[in-house]
Design an enzyme around this catalytic site. Structure first.
Site, PDB file in Angstrom:
ATOM      1  N   HIS A   1     -11.700  -4.115  -3.496  1.00 32.18           N
ATOM      2  CA  HIS A   1     -11.749  -3.844  -2.046  1.00 32.18           C
ATOM      3  C   HIS A   1     -12.336  -2.455  -1.717  1.00 32.18           C
ATOM      4  O   HIS A   1     -11.803  -1.690  -0.932  1.00 32.18           O
ATOM      5  CB  HIS A   1     -10.433  -4.129  -1.312  1.00 32.18           C
TER       6      HIS A   1
ATOM      7  N   HIS B   1       5.294  -8.830  -4.958  1.00 27.50           N
ATOM      8  CA  HIS B   1       4.328  -8.184  -4.057  1.00 27.50           C
ATOM      9  C   HIS B   1       3.285  -9.231  -3.690  1.00 27.50           C
ATOM     10  O   HIS B   1       2.799  -9.943  -4.576  1.00 27.50           O
ATOM     11  CB  HIS B   1       3.706  -7.003  -4.810  1.00 27.50           C
TER      12      HIS B   1
ATOM     13  N   GLU C   1       0.209  -8.858  -2.288  1.00 32.14           N
ATOM     14  CA  GLU C   1      -1.225  -8.569  -2.233  1.00 32.14           C
ATOM     15  C   GLU C   1      -1.956  -9.593  -3.129  1.00 32.14           C
ATOM     16  O   GLU C   1      -1.458  -9.963  -4.198  1.00 32.14           O
ATOM     17  CB  GLU C   1      -1.521  -7.123  -2.679  1.00 32.14           C
TER      18      GLU C   1
ATOM     19  N   ASP D   1      -4.169  -9.767  -5.321  1.00 31.39           N
ATOM     20  CA  ASP D   1      -4.403  -9.611  -6.762  1.00 31.39           C
ATOM     21  C   ASP D   1      -3.192 -10.044  -7.585  1.00 31.39           C
ATOM     22  O   ASP D   1      -3.306 -10.243  -8.798  1.00 31.39           O
ATOM     23  CB  ASP D   1      -4.841  -8.178  -7.127  1.00 31.39           C
TER      24      ASP D   1
ATOM     25  N   HIS E   1       3.686  -0.504  -2.334  1.00 35.11           N
ATOM     26  CA  HIS E   1       2.951   0.179  -1.288  1.00 35.11           C
ATOM     27  C   HIS E   1       2.706  -0.707  -0.073  1.00 35.11           C
ATOM     28  O   HIS E   1       1.974  -0.314   0.844  1.00 35.11           O
ATOM     29  CB  HIS E   1       1.612   0.727  -1.842  1.00 35.11           C
TER      30      HIS E   1
ATOM     31  N   ASP F   1       2.974  -2.890  -8.673  1.00 33.47           N
ATOM     32  CA  ASP F   1       1.879  -1.908  -8.732  1.00 33.47           C
ATOM     33  C   ASP F   1       2.310  -0.545  -9.305  1.00 33.47           C
ATOM     34  O   ASP F   1       1.492   0.179  -9.878  1.00 33.47           O
ATOM     35  CB  ASP F   1       1.309  -1.668  -7.329  1.00 33.47           C
TER      36      ASP F   1
ATOM     37  N   TYR G   1      -5.617   5.870  -9.970  1.00 36.54           N
ATOM     38  CA  TYR G   1      -4.824   4.813  -9.324  1.00 36.54           C
ATOM     39  C   TYR G   1      -3.883   5.424  -8.282  1.00 36.54           C
ATOM     40  O   TYR G   1      -3.795   4.954  -7.143  1.00 36.54           O
ATOM     41  CB  TYR G   1      -4.027   4.093 -10.414  1.00 36.54           C
TER      42      TYR G   1
ATOM     43  N   HIS H   1      -0.478  -3.902 -13.375  1.00 37.54           N
ATOM     44  CA  HIS H   1      -1.837  -3.501 -13.785  1.00 37.54           C
ATOM     45  C   HIS H   1      -1.730  -2.572 -14.997  1.00 37.54           C
ATOM     46  O   HIS H   1      -0.863  -1.687 -15.029  1.00 37.54           O
ATOM     47  CB  HIS H   1      -2.551  -2.686 -12.700  1.00 37.54           C
TER      48      HIS H   1
HETATM   49 FE1  FEO Z   1      -0.940  -3.863  -4.153  1.00 35.53          FE
HETATM   50 FE2  FEO Z   1      -2.207  -4.525  -7.231  1.00 35.53          FE
HETATM   51  O1  FEO Z   1      -1.797  -4.844  -5.459  1.00 35.53           O
END
Ligand code: FEO
Length: 407
Positions: free
Chosen positions: A24, A78, A80, A82, A145, A164, A196, A229
């Site tokens: 993004h 989460h 999001e 991903d 987040h 995250d 990050y 991640h």
């Molecule tokens: Fe907030 Fe890795 O997504």
């Protein structure tokens, strides 16, 4: 990809995205991973999913451990995309699974998918899911987040699945911190952590600090942190906790970064003696030209250093567009505890440096006034002024940095 048992009966079933470079808009120069985890217990439970591009791989990875139909519970820490956008593919195979999610997470998921036939259990901090020998304990982390965010702690395994938090965008053959250095360096690791943090978590420093203190007060025994991640922290989870605390508190190197752009090289010419002035005061200095460097790289270097000088020519009485974009983006990240200044060339009316200072003020950053402007192209005298400007900035930077060392 081969599942990896990270604790007895708990598997990493994630995906390595070697190719992604645009996350993004954030340049992920090292790629990334989407980590998710499978608990093989009396009730088979999946923690998080992966990015929808990897739907088929996600299902295949699970199948290497268990028939996906046997998944009884899915925890979505989460929403999001991903991490949550493969949920529809997983639900095709496990339609009777119950999804454990926060209330805000459920609302978000409803906006992305037709969830009308899915079973949910809304969870809050302290709620648990007993899967057999393991107990999954949920801890909400709102705005870390996203509003929906939570983490899952498994006391019997001393394992924190941290979504995250504590992650890095780093595609690697290494899954664990102790394997990392067989193919990477300490610099690469720290660079990925700062990158990050700066680009994703910078606005949430106070919340991060408070949440880490809360976890410490709860006295949770943690010997492994498994983020969504990057690498899994099993050798030294304390390292990443401390690194996050430092970053959240705004800790920075006694260093400067010059972030500039240039129209006909005049502002660029100014950068060189400014850098020398900073260096001659004993302060390390990096120079970054916007348009030749990704925004995320510039943001990372801004956050790594205590001081930053912004160089911008004036165009149409305002800042150069790439510099304006950088400061606009930086303001959204709500930086703190940094000292800044501005410089640049102009042809007639000027205005860019003044505008940069207005932006510094809006961000609440300590600004060294009044900045430095030169008409058209810097003369030999102007170059001397630039050098002195760099020296003065470095002196102020050292003084400012000292305040944080004294705390
Ligand atoms: Fe907030 Fe890795 O997504």
């Amino acid at each position: 990809m081969k599942p990896i048992e990270i604790k007895p009966g708990i598997y990493w079933v994630g995906v390595i995205d070697w190719a992604i470079r645009d996350f993004h808009g954030y340049v992920t120069k090292n790629g990334t991973t989407y980590n998710n985890y499978l608990v093989m217990d009396d009730e088979v439970t999946l923690l998080d999913t992966v990015k929808h591009d990897f739907d088929a791989t996600a299902v295949e990875n699970i199948r290497r451990v268990v028939d996906p139909y046997k998944i009884k519970n899915i925890v979505i820490n989460h929403i999001e995309p991903d991490h949550a956008s493969s949920i529809a593919a997983i639900m095709e195979y496990a339609p009777d699974a119950t999804i454990f999610i926060t209330e805000r997470g459920k609302k978000g998921l409803d906006r992305h998918f037709d969830t009308s036939r899915w079973k949910f259990r809304i969870v809050k901090s302290g709620d648990t899911l007993k899967t057999g020998k393991y107990t999954l304990t949920f801890l909400e982390t709102p705005m870390l987040h996203w509003p929906d965010s939570m983490v899952t702690y498994i006391p019997e395994a001393k394992l924190l699945i941290s979504q995250d938090a504590f992650g890095q965008h780093m595609a690697s053959a290494a899954r664990f911190d102790d394997e990392f250095f067989s193919c990477h360096s300490q610099f690469e690791l720290d660079d990925a952590i700062v990158d990050y943090y700066a680009n994703i978590l910078m606005p949430f420093g106070k919340l991060i600090e408070a949440k880490i203190q809360e976890i410490v007060k709860l006295g949770l025994e943690i010997d492994m942190i498994a983020p969504d991640h990057g690498i899994i922290w099993r050798k030294d989870p304390g390292y990443i906790i401390q690194r996050y605390l430092d970053l959240a508190k705004g800790k920075a190197d006694l260093a400067a970064v010059i972030i500039y752009d240039t129209m006909w090289h005049s502002t660029e010419l100014m950068s060189d003696p400014i850098m020398n002035g900073i260096k001659d005061e004993g302060v390390p200095c990096k120079v970054i030209k916007l348009r030749s460097t990704s925004m995320s790289e510039a943001i990372k270097e801004f956050w790594r250093a205590r001081g930053c000088l912004i160089g911008t020519p004036t165009i149409n009485n305002v800042m150069f567009p790439s510099v304006a974009e950088f400061l606009y983006h930086l303001a959204g990240l709500r930086p703190k505890d940094r000292i800044v200044g501005g410089f640049g060339s102009y042809g007639w009316g000027g205005g860019a440096v003044k505008e940069a200072y207005a932006k510094f003020q809006q961000m609440g950053l300590e600004a060294v006034e009044p900045g430095l402007q030169v008409l058209y192209k810097p003369s030999a005298e102007d170059m001397d002024r630039c050098y002195e400007f760099g020296r003065d900035f470095a002196k102020r930077l050292k003084e400012y940095h000292g305040k944080f060392q004294a705390v």
